[in-house]
Design a protein around this motif. Structure first.
Motif, mmCIF file in Angstrom:
data_model
loop_
_atom_site.group_PDB
_atom_site.id
_atom_site.type_symbol
_atom_site.label_atom_id
_atom_site.label_comp_id
_atom_site.label_asym_id
_atom_site.label_seq_id
_atom_site.Cartn_x
_atom_site.Cartn_y
_atom_site.Cartn_z
ATOM 1 N N GLY A 3 0.796 -1.212 0.000
ATOM 2 C CA GLY A 3 0.000 0.000 0.000
ATOM 3 C C GLY A 3 0.831 1.266 0.000
ATOM 4 N N ARG A 20 -0.112 8.811 -1.177
ATOM 5 C CA ARG A 20 -0.472 8.927 0.239
ATOM 6 C C ARG A 20 -1.768 9.732 0.344
ATOM 7 N N ARG A 47 -5.517 5.394 2.362
ATOM 8 C CA ARG A 47 -4.382 4.524 2.673
ATOM 9 C C ARG A 47 -4.127 4.495 4.172
ATOM 10 N N ASP A 94 -4.105 1.180 6.378
ATOM 11 C CA ASP A 94 -2.952 0.851 7.214
ATOM 12 C C ASP A 94 -3.366 0.576 8.652
#
Length: 106
Positions: A36, A41, A45, A49
């Protein structure tokens, strides 16, 4: 080789399967998190995460419960049952993460 003085196996014997599979699933979570990071960014994401990081901890809890159930004399079956439920919850979180990741890809 198990005798009454050492330890008794858990009721279902699933712990022997849950323990290595949970460890493998922690690696899967870490791999997906690493992949990922190759993309841009953004907020999605960050959500993925965090979801995968929590999922890795869920699989760690499942692995620990399974390990302790194999070592426990008295509460092995109960701990194995908890380990199984936590493992299933981890699979559900991983599936949710896969769905979120699929919709986040552009």
């Amino acid at each position: 080789m198990l005798d009454s003085q050492r330890m008794t196996p858990p009721a279902n014997g699933l712990s022997a399967h849950i323990l290595p599979t949970s460890a493998t699933m922690i690696g899967v979570c870490m791999t997906v998190m690493s992949i990922g990071h190759l993309g841009p960014r953004d907020d999605m994401r960050l959500l993925i995460d965090r979801l995968l990081a929590v999922d890795a901890l869920v699989f760690l809890a499942s692995a620990l419960l399974s390990f302790i159930s194999m070592r426990s004399r008295r509460s092995g079956a109960r701990l194995e049952s908890w380990g199984e439920m936590v493992f299933i919850a981890g699979l559900g979180l991983l599936a949710l993460g896969a769905v979120v990741l699929a919709f986040a890809l552009r």
